[in-house]
Design an enzyme around this catalytic site. Sequence first.
Site, mmCIF file in Angstrom:
data_model
loop_
_atom_site.group_PDB
_atom_site.id
_atom_site.type_symbol
_atom_site.label_atom_id
_atom_site.label_comp_id
_atom_site.label_asym_id
_atom_site.label_seq_id
_atom_site.Cartn_x
_atom_site.Cartn_y
_atom_site.Cartn_z
ATOM 1 N N HIS A 378 -12.423 -29.630 -20.348
ATOM 2 C CA HIS A 378 -11.473 -30.618 -19.844
ATOM 3 C C HIS A 378 -11.276 -30.603 -18.336
ATOM 4 C CE1 HIS A 378 -9.655 -32.446 -23.452
ATOM 5 N NE2 HIS A 378 -10.002 -31.315 -24.040
ATOM 6 N N LYS A 569 1.760 -39.605 -13.813
ATOM 7 C CA LYS A 569 0.879 -38.540 -14.298
ATOM 8 C C LYS A 569 1.481 -37.238 -13.776
ATOM 9 C CE LYS A 569 -2.485 -40.707 -12.167
ATOM 10 N NZ LYS A 569 -3.523 -40.742 -13.208
ATOM 11 N N ARG A 570 0.948 -36.089 -14.227
ATOM 12 C CA ARG A 570 1.437 -34.830 -13.682
ATOM 13 C C ARG A 570 1.263 -34.833 -12.157
ATOM 14 N NH1 ARG A 570 2.978 -30.502 -17.279
ATOM 15 N NH2 ARG A 570 3.047 -29.272 -15.366
ATOM 16 N N LYS A 575 -4.516 -35.248 -7.797
ATOM 17 C CA LYS A 575 -4.192 -36.611 -8.240
ATOM 18 C C LYS A 575 -3.689 -37.476 -7.078
ATOM 19 C CE LYS A 575 -3.182 -34.978 -12.934
ATOM 20 N NZ LYS A 575 -3.998 -35.792 -13.861
ATOM 21 N N THR A 677 -6.576 -40.630 -19.155
ATOM 22 C CA THR A 677 -6.366 -41.519 -20.306
ATOM 23 C C THR A 677 -5.249 -42.519 -20.018
ATOM 24 O OG1 THR A 677 -5.065 -39.713 -21.264
ATOM 25 C CG2 THR A 677 -7.278 -40.062 -22.150
ATOM 26 N N LYS A 681 -4.637 -46.744 -20.893
ATOM 27 C CA LYS A 681 -3.413 -47.345 -21.435
ATOM 28 C C LYS A 681 -2.979 -48.533 -20.576
ATOM 29 C CE LYS A 681 -2.316 -42.811 -23.177
ATOM 30 N NZ LYS A 681 -1.663 -41.519 -22.914
#
Length: 843
Positions: A378, A569-570, A575, A677, A681
């Site tokens: 992952h 998101k986290r 990110k 993911t 969405k």
Amino acid sequence: MAKPLTDGERRKQISVRGLAGLGDVAEVRKSFNRHLHFTLVKDRNVATRRDYYLALAHTVRDHLVGRWIRTQQHYYERDPKRIYYLSLEFYMGRTLQNTMVNLGLQNACDEAIYQLGLDLEELEEIEEDAGLGNGGLGRLAACFLDSMATLGLAAYGYGIRYEFGIFNQKIVNGWQVEEADDWLRYGNPWEKARPEYMLPVHFYGRVEHSPEGVCWLDTQVVLAMPYDTPVPGYKNDTVNTMRLWSAKAPNDFKLHDFNVGGYIEAVLDRNLAENISRVLYPNDNFFEGKELRLKQEYFVVAATLQDIIRRFKSSKFGCRDPVRTSFETFPDKVAIQLNDTHPALAIPELMRILVDVEKVDWDKAWEITRKTCAYTNHTVLPEALERWPVSMFEKLLPRHLEIVYAINQRHLDHVAALFPGDVSRLRRMSVIEEGDCKRINMAHLCVIGSHAVNGVARIHSEIVKQSVFKDFYELEPEKFQNKTNGITPRRWLLLCNPGLADTIVERIGEGFLTDLSQLKKLLQLVSDEALIRDVAQVKQENKAKFSAFLEKEYGVKVNPSSMFDVHVKRIHEYKRQLLNCLHVVTLYNRIKKDPAQAFVPRTVMIGGKAAPGYHMAKMIIKLVTSIGDVVNHDPVVGDRLKVIFLENYRVSLAEKVIPAADLSQQISTAGTEASGTGNMKFMLNGALTIGTMDGANVEMAEEAGAENLFIFGLRVEDVEALDRKGYNAREYYDCLPELRQAVDQISSGFFSPREPDCFKGVVDMLLNHDRFKVFADYEAYVECQARVDQLYRNPKEWTKKVIRNIACSGKFSSDRTITEYARDIWGVEPSALQTPPPSLPRD
């Protein structure tokens, strides 16, 4: 603007949720009243909202039970190959609405509850999220369970029943504060304890070798108590099981120790054993080598493998007498999927059981183990890889250390035979990392002990083969696969966005809910005026609804006709929430510089949790809230720009914000986000994506056409080239005036006037040791955002792109992902067969 329909009113119009026949409604009412009566009879005569919620939950649960029992009977009789999905995280969210949707009960319940003078949506809000996960990895497991049930696979999710899930996030003076998530406080109507299947798990002790074999002695025992949660497929009468283990001390725990002061202390010490399932570790993409975490990892694996073997040995329902004694057929009846390396101990534990307990010879045991296990990688971030100190491992699991050494020795002998004299290759490929602290590389153990290794998006799987496991790929290229992640369209469209689901059903029917590729049929309708109008209207309604939610819950007023620019998101440096911050500051400066200019109004929403020990992530949250404090109170700006930090982002909040988003931010440095993911969405729910060529964004652009996403920034090759050259953030700072202005404002305390030095550390990181090259993508990002503004000014063209995106999102269903796992890794075929409904008599 017209008052938006409530979801309740909207559901009345929706055929796809099961027409509410009068009989169904009457039955639901009757059942609801019965449950309510038995709730209240006990101690009160006045019902609270929670009593109503519980009565409804029990009513809906009644509809599951017959199907659940029948499904499990069906498996015992057919004895299919069973799939075991092992994960330390299952981020399930709420269960009530998902169960109603999958059983086709939603309209009946809605009508019954309405007739009783209650509001279904209000009752749904009472349920706590099951937050047994951190982010993508745990939510993926939950989507996979939904798809496996919908595809009729004999599948089981196995994990830990954490007493405390991911912390609740409070923002206090702009800072994140964590609060324990006591999600079981009021009980959990969706789980069933199964004490009759309680199992022992051993820790510590010593190993004795004798001619009769190997014994692991003088261990400490903890009991694993299973709790089962039903997992219903979508309208196919299949109900699978998620089994979560809870730690219990045995009743003689510490009482036989002479060294304990006495009985009271011994009983109090039961907590030490039971702490194993107390709390979820709140790290996303970060390894924290704590002994309690290693205990959790072994606990879930040891209990699960005993359960798997019990089920393998008895093949008829209700019979616990072993009928299978040979393990020859084990890989034909059992598939174990390891969700990341967290359950990697399944490999040495299965070897221990086969060799030490079942007396299978080593080579046969190893063949069985490899054929049974498969591993999903992952992440490629080095700080996320699990590397356990040998010293800790040896103390906690002495026999497993011997087994890991033996596995590694045979593996290295094999490599040495193929590459004679290549010592550095042996060192790179060893499971044991030498050094000041010897460590066990769990990813290497997984690759060696599995017959299949997969990444979670095409670009990620290539990186896995070309860098992370390059040596292993050269050894066994056939072992490496790609399985691009997906999301369940039941929760992430039908449940969270009924208006859009209905709009689609009106055009192409409801087949897309179990075959998302059918959304392609919408491509012919991209220029259909009525569809354009309906899609835009649904988005407007969702935005109005979310605006009302923000005002009610947080007292924040937003302009519902502004662009909803969402980044959830986290919180993590890779990110790049900081890149978003720099853009916001740049927009602010442009408005201040020329207030008369026409700006596209934006509401920028950033949300996500920071790991409690991750200082920089917490500073990023403080920066977002601080920028918001300045921007949102500047009268010159007005409602042209708002910055909102979405507190306590979680599954149930995602279900509200995603359908309301116009722009989805997926802006990680190329080569760092394995898949993502959330990106899928947003695409399915009618937002356009601004993103880098990273993770599944690459395949989204391929499916929809790159011109229908806002793609910007360095590609993986550019990042690698920049690494070779040496990334120098100051070059960008020096030659981009708008970047310099924004950075200087953050640094000087413009956004933190009471604490001018607050963000000095953040700016120092960006200028001097930014692994994720924020400045390198700034110019391209700001330019790309200008193109976003330009398109948003033309609502019709914007909506046509939205429709194209929705039409091309079919690949990203977890049904497609699971079908690929089933065929390429597990060796089973998805079955369209309906489980016989409980109403049918058995043969």
